[in-house]
Design a protein around this motif. Sequence first.
Motif, PDB file in Angstrom:
ATOM      1  N   THR A 208     -25.664  -9.838  17.551  1.00 53.33           N
ATOM      2  CA  THR A 208     -25.915 -11.166  16.890  1.00 53.33           C
ATOM      3  C   THR A 208     -26.709 -10.826  15.619  1.00 53.33           C
ATOM      4  O   THR A 208     -27.413 -10.027  15.041  1.00 53.33           O
TER       5      THR A 208
ATOM      6  N   SER B  23     -21.120 -15.259  10.321  1.00 51.20           N
ATOM      7  CA  SER B  23     -22.145 -15.878  10.077  1.00 51.20           C
ATOM      8  C   SER B  23     -23.035 -14.228  10.284  1.00 51.20           C
ATOM      9  O   SER B  23     -23.510 -14.274   9.893  1.00 51.20           O
ATOM     10  N   ARG B  24     -23.236 -13.672  11.131  1.00 50.31           N
ATOM     11  CA  ARG B  24     -23.859 -12.245  11.485  1.00 50.31           C
ATOM     12  C   ARG B  24     -24.125 -11.373   9.995  1.00 50.31           C
ATOM     13  O   ARG B  24     -24.869 -10.992   9.687  1.00 50.31           O
TER      14      ARG B  24
ATOM     15  N   THR C 249     -34.507 -20.110  13.784  1.00 54.55           N
ATOM     16  CA  THR C 249     -35.768 -19.759  14.579  1.00 54.55           C
ATOM     17  C   THR C 249     -36.388 -19.048  13.079  1.00 54.55           C
ATOM     18  O   THR C 249     -36.523 -17.481  13.450  1.00 54.55           O
TER      19      THR C 249
ATOM     20  N   ARG D 268     -29.706 -10.892  13.088  1.00 56.50           N
ATOM     21  CA  ARG D 268     -30.972 -10.084  13.061  1.00 56.50           C
ATOM     22  C   ARG D 268     -31.585 -10.182  12.026  1.00 56.50           C
ATOM     23  O   ARG D 268     -30.889  -9.327  11.058  1.00 56.50           O
TER      24      ARG D 268
ATOM     25  N   GLY E  26     -29.337 -25.025  20.146  1.00 61.89           N
ATOM     26  CA  GLY E  26     -29.652 -24.703  19.198  1.00 61.89           C
ATOM     27  C   GLY E  26     -31.562 -24.679  18.601  1.00 61.89           C
ATOM     28  O   GLY E  26     -31.303 -26.078  18.843  1.00 61.89           O
TER      29      GLY E  26
ATOM     30  N   ASP F 233     -26.023 -16.907  16.108  1.00 61.91           N
ATOM     31  CA  ASP F 233     -26.669 -17.460  14.902  1.00 61.91           C
ATOM     32  C   ASP F 233     -25.932 -17.874  13.995  1.00 61.91           C
ATOM     33  O   ASP F 233     -24.693 -17.361  13.934  1.00 61.91           O
ATOM     34  N   TRP F 234     -26.532 -18.815  12.944  1.00 56.98           N
ATOM     35  CA  TRP F 234     -25.852 -19.144  11.474  1.00 56.98           C
ATOM     36  C   TRP F 234     -26.552 -20.141  11.082  1.00 56.98           C
ATOM     37  O   TRP F 234     -28.542 -19.631  10.975  1.00 56.98           O
TER      38      TRP F 234
ATOM     39  N   VAL G 182     -32.047 -19.964   9.502  1.00 59.82           N
ATOM     40  CA  VAL G 182     -31.169 -19.070  10.799  1.00 59.82           C
ATOM     41  C   VAL G 182     -31.310 -20.045  12.257  1.00 59.82           C
ATOM     42  O   VAL G 182     -33.015 -20.325  12.272  1.00 59.82           O
ATOM     43  N   TYR G 183     -30.418 -20.606  12.310  1.00 61.29           N
ATOM     44  CA  TYR G 183     -30.598 -20.801  13.532  1.00 61.29           C
ATOM     45  C   TYR G 183     -29.689 -19.977  15.175  1.00 61.29           C
ATOM     46  O   TYR G 183     -29.064 -19.690  14.020  1.00 61.29           O
ATOM     47  N   HIS G 184     -30.315 -20.306  15.743  1.00 59.78           N
ATOM     48  CA  HIS G 184     -29.701 -19.889  17.048  1.00 59.78           C
ATOM     49  C   HIS G 184     -29.332 -20.387  17.888  1.00 59.78           C
ATOM     50  O   HIS G 184     -30.065 -21.833  18.891  1.00 59.78           O
TER      51      HIS G 184
END
Length: 180
Positions: free
Chosen positions: A27, A115-116, A173, A29, A170, A149-150, A137-139
């Motif tokens: 994902t 997105s990643r 983050t 990071r 979600g 994530d997006w 950034v949302y998870h």
Amino acid sequence: MMSPEGGSPPPGHNHGADMPGMEDTGTARKGASIEISDEDRTEVTALLENAMEAYLSAHDQLARDGDARGAAADFLSTLADPNLPEVLSPLRSAAEALESAEDIELQRERFIPLSRLYIDLIDATGATLNTGAPLGVYHCPMAGDDGADWVQPQGTTQNPYFGTSMSKCGSMTRELGGGQ
């Protein structure tokens, strides 16, 4: 999406890992190990910033259970230069995969690597995103094999991976763009 039994995804459910530029690297990071030469940094940053409106449009379409192919085409148009820096090739491949997906579930699966890669490239360049609204950034822990994530404007969670059926699944983050 996740296999209800856990473990490996069902056959053919690899989020495009067999397509060029779509290898599974986990994902998104912060601090992903994408190296961008000083020579390419300014151009890559500008292209990422120019693509943000189309990326957010794809997110919005998926969050509302809509078709994201038009937004993916717009995203691709920002990466149309044949002399595109090589570091953006996987991002272009991910956008092409999203644009070619006819059903919404496949579009959602293909939005994960897009997105990643997009988040990782923004982190690698330190791009400042001038969208008029702060971005986060949302998870979602339930999307993909290990969560996904997006990027979206900060505020109420709008999950693109489950759309209206689980729109608030979600959480943010971190903030994205400018001064991270």
